[in-house]
Design a protein around this motif. Structure first.
Motif, PDB file in Angstrom:
ATOM      1  N   ALA A  62       5.860  -3.376   5.440  1.00 16.39           N
ATOM      2  CA  ALA A  62       4.975  -2.353   4.886  1.00 16.39           C
ATOM      3  C   ALA A  62       5.770  -1.113   4.479  1.00 16.39           C
ATOM      4  CB  ALA A  62       3.897  -1.993   5.900  1.00 16.39           C
ATOM      5  N   SER A  63       6.720  -0.692   5.312  1.00 20.56           N
ATOM      6  CA  SER A  63       7.511   0.498   4.995  1.00 20.56           C
ATOM      7  C   SER A  63       8.303   0.306   3.708  1.00 20.56           C
ATOM      8  CB  SER A  63       8.494   0.814   6.123  1.00 20.56           C
ATOM      9  OG  SER A  63       7.831   0.786   7.350  1.00 20.56           O
ATOM     10  N   PHE A  64       8.911  -0.867   3.558  1.00 21.45           N
ATOM     11  CA  PHE A  64       9.651  -1.124   2.320  1.00 21.45           C
ATOM     12  C   PHE A  64       8.716  -1.084   1.125  1.00 21.45           C
ATOM     13  CE2 PHE A  64      13.029  -2.955   5.065  1.00 21.45           C
ATOM     14  CZ  PHE A  64      14.056  -2.162   4.591  1.00 21.45           C
ATOM     15  N   GLY A  65       7.509  -1.631   1.318  1.00 14.23           N
ATOM     16  CA  GLY A  65       6.516  -1.561   0.250  1.00 14.23           C
ATOM     17  C   GLY A  65       6.223  -0.116  -0.114  1.00 14.23           C
ATOM     18  N   GLY A  66       6.101   0.736   0.904  1.00 14.46           N
ATOM     19  CA  GLY A  66       5.819   2.148   0.672  1.00 14.46           C
ATOM     20  C   GLY A  66       6.927   2.838  -0.113  1.00 14.46           C
ATOM     21  N   ILE A  67       8.178   2.542   0.236  1.00 10.58           N
ATOM     22  CA  ILE A  67       9.300   3.140  -0.493  1.00 10.58           C
ATOM     23  C   ILE A  67       9.273   2.699  -1.958  1.00 10.58           C
ATOM     24  CG2 ILE A  67      11.812   3.227  -0.698  1.00 10.58           C
ATOM     25  CD1 ILE A  67      11.957   2.886   2.332  1.00 10.58           C
ATOM     26  N   ALA A  68       9.100   1.394  -2.154  1.00 14.67           N
ATOM     27  CA  ALA A  68       9.077   0.860  -3.520  1.00 14.67           C
ATOM     28  C   ALA A  68       7.983   1.540  -4.333  1.00 14.67           C
ATOM     29  CB  ALA A  68       8.868  -0.649  -3.494  1.00 14.67           C
ATOM     30  N   GLY A  69       6.828   1.748  -3.700  1.00 13.55           N
ATOM     31  CA  GLY A  69       5.722   2.399  -4.390  1.00 13.55           C
ATOM     32  C   GLY A  69       6.093   3.797  -4.851  1.00 13.55           C
ATOM     33  N   ARG A 117       3.650 -10.582  19.967  1.00 13.55           N
ATOM     34  CA  ARG A 117       2.831  -9.731  19.121  1.00 13.55           C
ATOM     35  C   ARG A 117       3.619  -8.523  18.614  1.00 13.55           C
ATOM     36  NH1 ARG A 117      -2.310  -6.119  20.569  1.00 13.55           N
ATOM     37  NH2 ARG A 117      -0.591  -4.750  21.093  1.00 13.55           N
ATOM     38  N   ASN A 118       4.347  -7.892  19.502  1.00  8.97           N
ATOM     39  CA  ASN A 118       5.113  -6.714  19.082  1.00  8.97           C
ATOM     40  C   ASN A 118       6.207  -7.061  18.092  1.00  8.97           C
ATOM     41  OD1 ASN A 118       3.502  -5.266  20.689  1.00  8.97           O
ATOM     42  ND2 ASN A 118       5.072  -4.597  22.135  1.00  8.97           N
ATOM     43  N   ILE A 119       6.857  -8.187  18.335  1.00 16.03           N
ATOM     44  CA  ILE A 119       7.954  -8.565  17.446  1.00 16.03           C
ATOM     45  C   ILE A 119       7.410  -8.902  16.060  1.00 16.03           C
ATOM     46  CG2 ILE A 119       9.653 -10.394  17.051  1.00 16.03           C
ATOM     47  CD1 ILE A 119      10.775  -8.509  18.947  1.00 16.03           C
ATOM     48  N   LYS A 120       6.232  -9.535  16.027  1.00 14.92           N
ATOM     49  CA  LYS A 120       5.627  -9.824  14.729  1.00 14.92           C
ATOM     50  C   LYS A 120       5.173  -8.531  14.052  1.00 14.92           C
ATOM     51  CE  LYS A 120       2.941 -13.431  16.187  1.00 14.92           C
ATOM     52  NZ  LYS A 120       1.902 -14.444  16.001  1.00 14.92           N
ATOM     53  N   LEU A 121       4.629  -7.659  14.876  1.00 14.18           N
ATOM     54  CA  LEU A 121       4.164  -6.370  14.352  1.00 14.18           C
ATOM     55  C   LEU A 121       5.332  -5.594  13.746  1.00 14.18           C
ATOM     56  CD1 LEU A 121       1.571  -4.798  14.127  1.00 14.18           C
ATOM     57  CD2 LEU A 121       2.057  -3.733  16.321  1.00 14.18           C
ATOM     58  N   LEU A 122       6.474  -5.714  14.392  1.00 17.15           N
ATOM     59  CA  LEU A 122       7.678  -5.046  13.899  1.00 17.15           C
ATOM     60  C   LEU A 122       8.003  -5.524  12.484  1.00 17.15           C
ATOM     61  CD1 LEU A 122      10.023  -3.201  14.820  1.00 17.15           C
ATOM     62  CD2 LEU A 122      11.213  -5.255  15.547  1.00 17.15           C
ATOM     63  N   ALA A 135       6.619   5.870   3.100  1.00 15.23           N
ATOM     64  CA  ALA A 135       7.026   4.731   3.925  1.00 15.23           C
ATOM     65  C   ALA A 135       6.347   4.798   5.286  1.00 15.23           C
ATOM     66  CB  ALA A 135       8.540   4.720   4.078  1.00 15.23           C
ATOM     67  N   GLY A 136       6.314   6.011   5.853  1.00 20.67           N
ATOM     68  CA  GLY A 136       5.699   6.178   7.166  1.00 20.67           C
ATOM     69  C   GLY A 136       4.212   5.868   7.144  1.00 20.67           C
ATOM     70  N   LEU A 137       3.533   6.357   6.122  1.00 23.35           N
ATOM     71  CA  LEU A 137       2.095   6.091   5.997  1.00 23.35           C
ATOM     72  C   LEU A 137       1.829   4.599   5.869  1.00 23.35           C
ATOM     73  CD1 LEU A 137       0.417   8.715   3.655  1.00 23.35           C
ATOM     74  CD2 LEU A 137      -0.340   7.972   5.918  1.00 23.35           C
ATOM     75  N   ALA A 138       2.610   3.945   4.993  1.00 24.96           N
ATOM     76  CA  ALA A 138       2.447   2.507   4.807  1.00 24.96           C
ATOM     77  C   ALA A 138       2.677   1.792   6.129  1.00 24.96           C
ATOM     78  CB  ALA A 138       3.425   2.006   3.737  1.00 24.96           C
ATOM     79  N   CYS A 139       3.672   2.255   6.871  1.00 28.71           N
ATOM     80  CA  CYS A 139       3.991   1.664   8.175  1.00 28.71           C
ATOM     81  C   CYS A 139       2.811   1.814   9.136  1.00 28.71           C
ATOM     82  CB  CYS A 139       5.233   2.330   8.723  1.00 28.71           C
ATOM     83  SG  CYS A 139       5.714   1.754  10.342  1.00 28.71           S
ATOM     84  N   ILE A 140       2.208   2.998   9.132  1.00 27.56           N
ATOM     85  CA  ILE A 140       1.066   3.227  10.024  1.00 27.56           C
ATOM     86  C   ILE A 140      -0.098   2.285   9.665  1.00 27.56           C
ATOM     87  CG2 ILE A 140      -0.744   4.899  10.625  1.00 27.56           C
ATOM     88  CD1 ILE A 140       1.452   7.075  10.392  1.00 27.56           C
ATOM     89  N   PHE A 141      -0.355   2.165   8.350  1.00 34.72           N
ATOM     90  CA  PHE A 141      -1.398   1.228   7.939  1.00 34.72           C
ATOM     91  C   PHE A 141      -1.060  -0.191   8.384  1.00 34.72           C
ATOM     92  CE2 PHE A 141      -2.896   4.449   4.835  1.00 34.72           C
ATOM     93  CZ  PHE A 141      -4.243   4.379   5.149  1.00 34.72           C
ATOM     94  N   GLY A 142       0.205  -0.541   8.252  1.00 35.38           N
ATOM     95  CA  GLY A 142       0.633  -1.871   8.661  1.00 35.38           C
ATOM     96  C   GLY A 142       0.357  -2.112  10.133  1.00 35.38           C
ATOM     97  N   VAL A 143       0.658  -1.125  10.949  1.00 31.90           N
ATOM     98  CA  VAL A 143       0.449  -1.272  12.392  1.00 31.90           C
ATOM     99  C   VAL A 143      -1.047  -1.353  12.705  1.00 31.90           C
ATOM    100  CG1 VAL A 143       0.688  -0.119  14.616  1.00 31.90           C
ATOM    101  CG2 VAL A 143       2.606  -0.162  13.027  1.00 31.90           C
ATOM    102  N   LEU A 144      -1.838  -0.487  12.059  1.00 32.06           N
ATOM    103  CA  LEU A 144      -3.281  -0.493  12.313  1.00 32.06           C
ATOM    104  C   LEU A 144      -3.895  -1.845  11.963  1.00 32.06           C
ATOM    105  CD1 LEU A 144      -4.437   3.018  11.054  1.00 32.06           C
ATOM    106  CD2 LEU A 144      -4.191   2.201  13.405  1.00 32.06           C
ATOM    107  N   LEU A 145      -3.387  -2.423  10.891  1.00 32.34           N
ATOM    108  CA  LEU A 145      -3.928  -3.692  10.417  1.00 32.34           C
ATOM    109  C   LEU A 145      -3.380  -4.858  11.235  1.00 32.34           C
ATOM    110  CD1 LEU A 145      -5.740  -4.284   8.044  1.00 32.34           C
ATOM    111  CD2 LEU A 145      -3.709  -4.827   6.716  1.00 32.34           C
TER     112      LEU A 145
END
Lengths: 361, 258, 320
Positions: free
Chosen positions: A245-252, A234-239, A106-116
């Motif tokens: 992304a994190s939920f996607g990571g957990i599901a994966g 921007r931050n609120i959208k990023l959130l 979840a954390g990794l997916a979150c990081i990718f989400g933020v980078l993107l």
């Protein structure tokens, strides 16, 4: 308190909601046992429906609440799945417990989400669509090709023999007996998935009625005014994007454990679009609608397989249209037709119906 | 007139669109606790000045010092954070949210609940949420539309929408409230009510910057007035002096003739 | 999906450089033509027409069908190619027009997400219709042109590449003429500037939008034929990646800007070809040339980060 905040009816409206909830709980408990009568395959289908509910509600935060079009959602799902697969399989000989890997994924997916998201979210919304689409492809290309010179992902063959979720000696992969009732592996995963789905439903509900949820709605309504109110848009959208992304990571991760096998095939663009279709067709931003969308679209291919195939053989003596492409055709047409005639989805919230009525003026 | 301390100092602010100079080195100062008027013919650059001040536009030249701090250009939410709230000439409410929800959005800046608070609904978050609702109710009362609290913003009357926008701006706890033509499209009674409201806001300690077309309203309400014409400040003084300034008269008469 | 496997790099030499420049130019010409279709539609109605890549694919498939149909007829091969191109252009123009009329026009005033999702839906529909017609396997173009290989300074190129680049140049010149010298072109430019004012001036907006789709689709069909004759294979999913890259090219050049789309297409073609040629050396052979497809997206993300209006786009102030 909060008498002013209108409580949106969730799942079961009515005078005595607990009665409805009780009924729902009974149905939820009964499903895996009823399904098992037709074979464990049906339990697995039920499991996938719930996994898709989880995924769709994760994406709902991005698309429904924050109004961002994410076309590469499955990439985050893939990140979670491969994180689990690589850290709990003989591929590298690493076998970490699930409670370490799931949060990690979840954390990794979150990081990718933020980078993107960070560079693109300040731009117009449709750029995000195309960037996420591209990211999905990048991830897929890496999954497919990162088997040489160092074999990281094992390429198109994928990774097998992934550990099931295990708590001490209790493995989700085997049949075990509680209180005289025998639970098969898929049935145990079913209850785990239901718990996860309930969690994401609560998260969706509570977010909607919160300071953050109001900010998302304000941004959807008028981004300039939202900024003038002091919202760092921007931050609120990023959130929202990072949460999705994190939920996607957990599901994966859960997907990996449940299947015992992952390969790039499971993470195609079509998968992203399917999940998006669940959200959009069901009713963006409306929890029951999204659940309906997820159940319908996971049920559809099964219905086609068991319905259309024999029907075609019966009518024409052979297969005219293969079910896979028929499914895709129906998907595509459904997207087009729903946008045309029910742009708020099959089961929209009253809120969304109003927004659309407004913009149609 | 006693000299009040400075709140806002605009220093040679310049902005152009392509080759057109919308603002040409405009400097002005607003003092704490006053109602300051900014007037000028159509297209004189009033709204452009506003948009630069509130971070919606990036000014090419000059800078703003607000409450002793230099403002960062191009960041509306930061302008709001340091205490500049605004309304829009063409009202911009969140139409599909109720009046009270609009004001609650205004509280965003001064509240803190994040994702974890929202999900866990811990006591701190619940208390904060309660405070947000109470403050929003108070503000709706303050501007006089509390009876419409649960109506959708887009269903409010024009005058009420103006008031709601002011309430939403006040919810951000501004030091400076910038109103962009608040009386536009209002009749005499509504304008008079607005005048009373703005006076009250000022009395309660918020400095007001008023852009207005309605010269009569500005002259009656403002302590000091600046006049913009073709992107340049041509005059800045107390209303009585401004009214007699030959350049101002020419700008307005010339403007209306052409 | 057509992967540009023939751009496999052997070694880091000047020969490779020249070779990849030639290959990149060919690829870039195709991207440029497809990018024009995206940019015209985006410039006028602000829609990313996701289905445009599929229109290009249909163009390739139609040309293939026509060529196979006439292949044994004894007609001269160049004539067959010409007929194939013509039929494919006409079919795509009708398709583009129908797409706008049926799918997008009813959503003209809907929220932004709505037509975007419709476009994705149309793209899926077209792909699967193509699959039903032409099958799910790769189809091979019958060789129509005697391929001649020319050698220059260690690099080689074919007459097909020459034909592709010159045809693309010709078509783009035609487009520039159309946009700058004809009434409909003027109407298109006016609408792109400000649809409301243009309509007040008597421009028929619906007609202009339909024209943007029709012209864009015609260019797409030409590009589709080029792809078919260059790679000699086609597949019902080929439009997706091609479309995505062409869109990237349009963004790279500044979306909405015709000259930008052309330049962006060429540039992207060159970046890809050079990237594929040198990626092995750059990463110590860690990544091979099958990573060619990631360049487009990396370019896209970098452009959006540092120059969102594109390399040639004007920076427009956002209107409050």
């Amino acid at each position: 308190m909060n008498g002013h905040l209108k409580r949106r009816p969730v799942l079961i409206p009515g005078q005595r909601p607990w009665l409805g909830f009780l009924l729902l709980a009974a149905v939820l408990v009964a499903v895996p046992f009823v399904a098992a009568l037709g074979g464990q395959a049906w339990v697995r289908i039920a499991n996938f429906s719930i996994l898709y509910i989880f995924l769709a509600l994760g994406l709902n935060i991005v698309v429904g609440y924050a109004g961002l079009l994410d076309l590469g959602y499955v990439a985050f799902y893939a990140v979670g799945a491969y994180t689990y697969a690589l850290l709990a399989s003989p591929h590298f000989g690493i076998h970490l417990p699930f409670w370490v890997i799931l949060p990690l994924g979840a954390g990794l997916a979150c990081i990718f989400g933020v980078l993107l998201g960070a560079p693109t979210l300040k731009l117009r919304g449709d750029y995000l669509a195309i960037v996420t689409l591209g990211f999905g492809e990048i991830v897929r290309i890496f999954m497919n090709n990162l088997n040489a010179p160092i074999n990281v992902t094992n390429g198109a063959q994928g990774i097998t023999l992934i550990d099931p979720i295990r708590i001490g000696d209790f493995s989700f992969a085997q049949t075990s007996t509680f209180l005289g009732v025998s639970f098969s592996g898929p049935q145990k995963y079913y209850f785990l998935l239901v718990a996860l789905a309930l969690l994401v439903i609560v998260v969706n509900m509570r977010l909607q009625d919160s300071r953050i949820g109001r900010a998302w709605q304000a941004i959807r309504e008028d981004e300039v005014a939202a900024k003038a109110c002091g919202i760092n848009t921007r931050n609120i959208k990023l959130l929202a994007f990072a949460m999705g992304a994190s939920f996607g990571g957990i599901a994966g991760g859960v997907f990996s454990a449940m299947q015992g096998f992952v390969s790039p095939e499971s993470f195609s663009l079509m998968e992203s679009i399917t999940i998006l279709a669940m959200v959009v067709l069901g009713g963006m931003g409306h929890i029951p609608g999204v659940i309906l969308g997820a159940v319908l679209l996971t049920g559809l291919p099964e219905a086609l397989r068991y319905g259309i195939e024999p029907l075609q053989r019966g009518l024409f003596g052979r297969m005219i249209i293969d079910p896979e492409s028929l499914r895709m055709l129906i998907f595509g047409l459904a997207l087009v037709l729903v946008m045309r005639f029910r742009p708020a989805g099959l089961w929209p919230s009253s809120q969304r119906r109003r927004e659309l009525a407004e913009s149609a003026d | 007139m006693s000299e009040k301390p400075l709140l806002l100092e605009a220093h040679e602010v310049a902005k152009h669109f392509g080759g057109v100079k919308a603002l040409h080195d405009v400097s002005l100062t607003i003092r704490r606790g006053e109602i300051y008027g900014l007037i000028g013919p159509n297209g004189a650059g009033k709204t452009t000045f506003f948009n630069c001040l509130t971070g919606l536009y990036k000014n090419e030249g000059g800078y703003f010092i607000f409450d002793g701090v230099k403002l960062e250009a191009d960041a509306p939410h930061k302008a709001a954070a340091v205490g500049i709230a605004r309304t829009f000439q063409n009202i911009r409410l969140f139409g599909n949210m109720t009046a009270i929800e609009n004001v609650m959005v205004g509280r965003h800046l001064r509240t803190h609940a994040g994702v974890f608070g929202a999900i866990s609904r811990n006591p701190a978050t619940r208390a904060e949420e309660g405070a947000i609702v109470r403050r929003a109710e108070e503000l709706l009362h303050y501007v006089g539309i509390h009876e419409r609290a649960h109506d959708y913003a887009k269903h409010l009357s024009y005058g009420d929408q103006r008031r709601l926008e002011i309430a939403r701006a006040l919810a951000t706890e501004p030091k400076l409230l910038a109103l962009d033509e608040p009386a536009a499209g209002m009749n005499g009674t509504e304008t008079e009510a607005l005048r009373v409201l703005v006076e009250g806001i000022c009395r309660d300690g918020v400095t007001v910057l008023l852009i207005e077309h309605d010269v009569k309203l500005v002259m009656g309400l403002c302590e000091r007035v600046a006049v913009l014409d073709y992107g340049e400040k041509i005059c800045e003084d107390v209303p009585a002096v401004v009214q007699k300034d030959s350049r101002v008269i020419e700008a307005y008469l010339g403007g209306s003739v052409a | 999906m057509v992967r540009h496997q023939r751009l496999v790099a052997e070694s880091l030499t000047m020969d490779t450089l020249l070779q990849q420049l030639i290959n990149g130019l060919t690829l870039g010409a195709v991207y440029a033509l497809v990018a024009l279709g995206y940019t015209m539609v985006y410039g006028i109605i602000g829609l990313i027409n996701f289905a445009h890549g599929e229109v290009v694919m249909i163009g390739t498939m139609v040309a293939f069908t026509v060529i196979v149909f006439f292949a044994g007829s004894g007609m001269p091969p160049l004539l067959i190619l010409g007929v194939g191109l013509l039929v494919s252009v006409v079919v795509c123009m009708v398709l583009g027009w129908a797409l706008e009329r049926v799918a997008y026009r009813p959503l003209r005033h809907a929220p932004r997400l709505t037509p975007l999702i419709t476009a994705i839906g149309m793209s899926i529909v077209l792909q699967n219709v193509a699959m039903l017609i032409w099958g799910r396997n790769y189809i091979t173009f019958p060789p129509m042109i005697n391929k001649q290989i020319y050698e220059v300074g260690g690099a080689s190129f074919t007459n097909v590449q020459v034909a592709i680049v010159s045809l693309a140049a010709l078509v783009m010149l035609g487009l520039i003429y159309l946009v700058h010298r004809t009434r409909i072109g003027m109407a298109m430019r006016a609408t792109a500037q400000n649809p409301h004012v243009a309509s007040l001036m008597g421009v028929d907006i619906n007609r202009v939008i339909a024209m943007a789709f029709i012209i864009g689709s015609a260019l797409g069909a030409v590009a589709g034929c080029m792809v078919g004759s260059y790679y000699e294979i086609a597949h019902y999913q080929m439009g997706f990646m091609l479309g995505l890259k062409a869109f990237t090219a349009a963004v790279l050049g500044g979306i909405g800007n015709l000259a930008g789309a052309m330049a962006g297409g060429l540039l992207l073609g060159l970046i890809e070809a050079l990237g594929a040629g040198y990626i092995g050396d750059l990463t110590g052979n860690f990544l091979g040339s099958h990573y060619q497809d990631i360049f487009a997206f990396i370019v896209l993300i970098i452009v959006l980060m540092f120059r969102p209006s594109g390399l040639f786009g004007e920076r427009t102030g956002d209107r409050a």
